[in-house]
Design a protein around this motif. Structure first.
Motif, PDB file in Angstrom:
ATOM      1  N   THR A   1      25.334  -6.125  27.943  1.00  0.00           N
ATOM      2  CA  THR A   1      26.596  -5.550  27.467  1.00  0.00           C
ATOM      3  C   THR A   1      26.432  -5.084  26.026  1.00  0.00           C
ATOM      4  N   ASP A   2      27.063  -3.993  25.701  1.00  0.00           N
ATOM      5  CA  ASP A   2      27.131  -3.515  24.312  1.00  0.00           C
ATOM      6  C   ASP A   2      25.760  -3.459  23.640  1.00  0.00           C
ATOM      7  N   THR A   3      24.776  -2.898  24.341  1.00  0.00           N
ATOM      8  CA  THR A   3      23.457  -2.728  23.735  1.00  0.00           C
ATOM      9  C   THR A   3      23.572  -1.804  22.528  1.00  0.00           C
ATOM     10  N   PRO A   4      22.871  -2.086  21.427  1.00  0.00           N
ATOM     11  CA  PRO A   4      22.934  -1.195  20.268  1.00  0.00           C
ATOM     12  C   PRO A   4      22.635   0.252  20.661  1.00  0.00           C
ATOM     13  N   THR A   5      23.527   1.146  20.283  1.00  0.00           N
ATOM     14  CA  THR A   5      23.419   2.569  20.620  1.00  0.00           C
ATOM     15  C   THR A   5      23.735   3.379  19.376  1.00  0.00           C
ATOM     16  N   PRO A   6      22.911   4.374  19.058  1.00  0.00           N
ATOM     17  CA  PRO A   6      23.183   5.169  17.859  1.00  0.00           C
ATOM     18  C   PRO A   6      24.358   6.123  18.057  1.00  0.00           C
TER      19      PRO A   6
ATOM     20  N   PHE B   1       0.812  -1.214   0.000  1.00  0.00           N
ATOM     21  CA  PHE B   1       0.000   0.000   0.000  1.00  0.00           C
ATOM     22  C   PHE B   1       0.853   1.276   0.000  1.00  0.00           C
ATOM     23  N   GLY B   2       2.166   1.131  -0.127  1.00  0.00           N
ATOM     24  CA  GLY B   2       3.037   2.296  -0.177  1.00  0.00           C
ATOM     25  C   GLY B   2       3.175   3.017   1.146  1.00  0.00           C
ATOM     26  N   VAL B   3       3.023   2.296   2.277  1.00  0.00           N
ATOM     27  CA  VAL B   3       3.116   2.889   3.606  1.00  0.00           C
ATOM     28  C   VAL B   3       4.416   2.435   4.271  1.00  0.00           C
ATOM     29  N   ALA B   4       5.180   3.373   4.796  1.00  0.00           N
ATOM     30  CA  ALA B   4       6.426   3.049   5.481  1.00  0.00           C
ATOM     31  C   ALA B   4       6.141   2.423   6.840  1.00  0.00           C
ATOM     32  N   VAL B   5       7.037   1.535   7.269  1.00  0.00           N
ATOM     33  CA  VAL B   5       6.961   0.921   8.594  1.00  0.00           C
ATOM     34  C   VAL B   5       8.162   1.393   9.408  1.00  0.00           C
ATOM     35  N   ILE B   6       7.881   2.058  10.515  1.00  0.00           N
ATOM     36  CA  ILE B   6       8.914   2.430  11.478  1.00  0.00           C
ATOM     37  C   ILE B   6       8.475   1.838  12.812  1.00  0.00           C
ATOM     38  N   PRO B   7       9.023   0.694  13.214  1.00  0.00           N
ATOM     39  CA  PRO B   7       8.508   0.001  14.396  1.00  0.00           C
ATOM     40  C   PRO B   7       8.545   0.878  15.641  1.00  0.00           C
ATOM     41  N   HIS B   8       7.558   0.678  16.485  1.00  0.00           N
ATOM     42  CA  HIS B   8       7.533   1.349  17.779  1.00  0.00           C
ATOM     43  C   HIS B   8       8.782   0.981  18.570  1.00  0.00           C
ATOM     44  N   GLY B   9       9.337   1.962  19.282  1.00  0.00           N
ATOM     45  CA  GLY B   9      10.637   1.775  19.915  1.00  0.00           C
ATOM     46  C   GLY B   9      10.612   1.276  21.335  1.00  0.00           C
ATOM     47  N   HIS B  10       9.688   0.389  21.674  1.00  0.00           N
ATOM     48  CA  HIS B  10       9.600  -0.151  23.029  1.00  0.00           C
ATOM     49  C   HIS B  10      10.911  -0.808  23.446  1.00  0.00           C
ATOM     50  N   GLY B  11      11.513  -1.544  22.532  1.00  0.00           N
ATOM     51  CA  GLY B  11      12.838  -2.123  22.697  1.00  0.00           C
ATOM     52  C   GLY B  11      13.634  -1.789  21.453  1.00  0.00           C
ATOM     53  N   ILE B  12      14.799  -2.348  21.321  1.00  0.00           N
ATOM     54  CA  ILE B  12      15.592  -2.002  20.141  1.00  0.00           C
ATOM     55  C   ILE B  12      16.030  -3.231  19.347  1.00  0.00           C
ATOM     56  N   HIS B  13      16.123  -4.394  19.976  1.00  0.00           N
ATOM     57  CA  HIS B  13      16.773  -5.523  19.312  1.00  0.00           C
ATOM     58  C   HIS B  13      16.020  -5.981  18.062  1.00  0.00           C
ATOM     59  N   ALA B  14      14.793  -6.471  18.215  1.00  0.00           N
ATOM     60  CA  ALA B  14      14.069  -7.005  17.057  1.00  0.00           C
ATOM     61  C   ALA B  14      13.799  -5.923  16.025  1.00  0.00           C
ATOM     62  N   ALA B  15      13.428  -4.731  16.484  1.00  0.00           N
ATOM     63  CA  ALA B  15      13.130  -3.648  15.546  1.00  0.00           C
ATOM     64  C   ALA B  15      14.336  -3.339  14.667  1.00  0.00           C
ATOM     65  N   LEU B  16      15.504  -3.249  15.262  1.00  0.00           N
ATOM     66  CA  LEU B  16      16.706  -2.904  14.502  1.00  0.00           C
ATOM     67  C   LEU B  16      17.021  -3.966  13.454  1.00  0.00           C
ATOM     68  N   HIS B  17      16.908  -5.238  13.809  1.00  0.00           N
ATOM     69  CA  HIS B  17      17.245  -6.303  12.862  1.00  0.00           C
ATOM     70  C   HIS B  17      16.236  -6.384  11.723  1.00  0.00           C
ATOM     71  N   VAL B  18      14.947  -6.212  12.028  1.00  0.00           N
ATOM     72  CA  VAL B  18      13.958  -6.242  10.950  1.00  0.00           C
ATOM     73  C   VAL B  18      14.150  -5.062  10.015  1.00  0.00           C
TER      74      VAL B  18
END
Length: 398
Positions: A361-366, A317-334
């Protein structure tokens, strides 16, 4: 062929006393659904706890006959009861690599699995199984999902927890821009129950942020399901010329007609999704062209497996997906595994993520407003043993 049967499922609770933080002012006032009752909307926010406080986090671990364990967390407390009351034991003996079958079995196994606490529990299982698969094969989850054409993943800065006092909005907006973020999201302090003064504060928030960042940053705003249609229309007419990049969750997630009527009356894009738990929930929003951005959460919507399916639906449908940021692990990999057109960036709640992942340890950080591609197998969740003072099994099935 890899043989790995599920041999154990356990939820562990990690805890430690965190020293008092002299910089912690508590939580600022934020418009919430319950703010329709003015007495439940503290004008000065929620005060910071005095003295040291106990930090606890839950993690789900799934062991296998291959000697490899999958892990995901932190897990919401809401997932504990469904898992402890039978969902965990139903996994024993199953093929740990049969993610799709296990997801479908859990979804069909209870009439209430499509929403709420059971869906959060299914998400935890699914994400732990993806981590397990990555550890078995020695690769990050994003590679299992098809690889990535990007070397870095952009993030937008989510300002939840930022006070709106004199100069504070401007200082924070300017600092985020300097740190390299090209998009930032702000949270309203008021709703209809706070009257004309609240509306003026909500309009001023858009004015203050736009004056600070100019056209150098996208600006998004979150009402957290606390407005009604009339209020949202009035706000939109006041700020449309300032070009907000989206208005998020002005209404409860199921209020499709309100979304439809607001969409027809403003050029401001609308966003929602974190409280939509199922593909059937998001379909009418997509079919009716109501959203500029879909924000489903991989820790609530069914895990990595269903988030990938939802990305495919939204792309149609031409809609972007930006996952909700409740956590970071699964969202970042998808997001890393998807086209930038489908998933342009992730959300990063910079006030909350460091403490949420305190025991890791070493949690993903921007850095510079973006994440490097993760390199560790699975989701790469490893514990910082020196921070863990107590550990106990909440439940265990084997």
């Amino acid at each position: 062929m890899i043989q790995a049967k599920i041999s154990s499922v356990r939820m562990i609770e990690l805890s430690a006393l965190i020293p008092e933080d002299s910089t912690n002012r508590g939580f600022p006032p934020q418009s919430r659904a319950v703010s329709v009752y003015n007495q439940y909307h503290p004008a000065d926010g929620w005060p910071a706890p005095a003295g040291p406080r106990r930090k606890t986090s839950l993690y789900l671990e799934i062991g296998t006959t291959a000697g490899v364990t999958g892990r995901y967390g932190p897990i919401d407390q809401e997932a504990v009861a469904p898992l402890a009351e039978g969902m965990a034991s139903s996994l024993l003996g199953l093929d740990a690599l049969a993610n799709t079958f296990i997801w479908d079995m859990l979804q069909r196994g209870n009439r209430h699995s499509r929403h709420g606490n059971r869906k959060i529990a299914i998400s935890a299982v699914d994400n732990a199984l993806w981590d397990l698969r990555g550890r078995l094969l020695g690769v990050p989850v994003w590679q299992l999902l098809g690889g990535s054409g990007r070397t870095r993943i952009p993030a937008y800065a989510s300002t939840l927890g930022t006070f709106h006092g004199e100069g504070e909005v401007e200082e924070t907006a300017a600092r985020l821009l300097e740190e390299g973020y090209t998009a930032q999201k702000w949270f309203f302090s008021d709703g209809p129950a706070q009257g004309p003064e609240g509306m003026e504060r909500n309009v001023a928030l858009v004015q203050r942020t736009r004056e600070t960042v100019g056209e150098r940053s996208a600006l998004m705003f979150d009402a957290f399901m606390s407005w009604d249609l009339q209020y949202a229309r009035r706000w939109a007419s006041r700020v449309e010329h300032l070009r907000p990049d989206w208005l998020e969750e002005p209404f409860p997630a199921g209020a499709i007609e309100s979304f439809s009527q607001l969409r027809a009356s403003t050029s401001i894009p609308l966003a929602t999704g974190e409280h939509l738990y199922d593909r059937h929930d998001i379909l009418p929003f997509l079919q009716r062209g109501l959203l500029g951005v879909l924000q489903v959460d991989p820790e609530w919507c069914g895990g990595t497996t269903d988030l990938v399916r939802m990305c495919a639906m939204a792309e149609t449908f031409g809609v972007a997906v930006i996952p909700h940021g409740h956590g970071i692990h699964a969202a970042l990999h998808v997001v890393a595994s998807q086209s930038p057109e489908v998933c342009p960036r992730v959300e990063y709640l910079f006030h909350h993520m460091p403490e949420r992942h305190y025991f890791e340890t070493d949690t993903p950080t921007p850095h510079g407003g973006s994440f490097a591609l993760p390199t560790r197998p699975g989701f790469g969740i490893e514990f910082a043993e020196d921070r863990i003072k107590e550990s106990r099994d909440v439940f265990a099935a084997s």
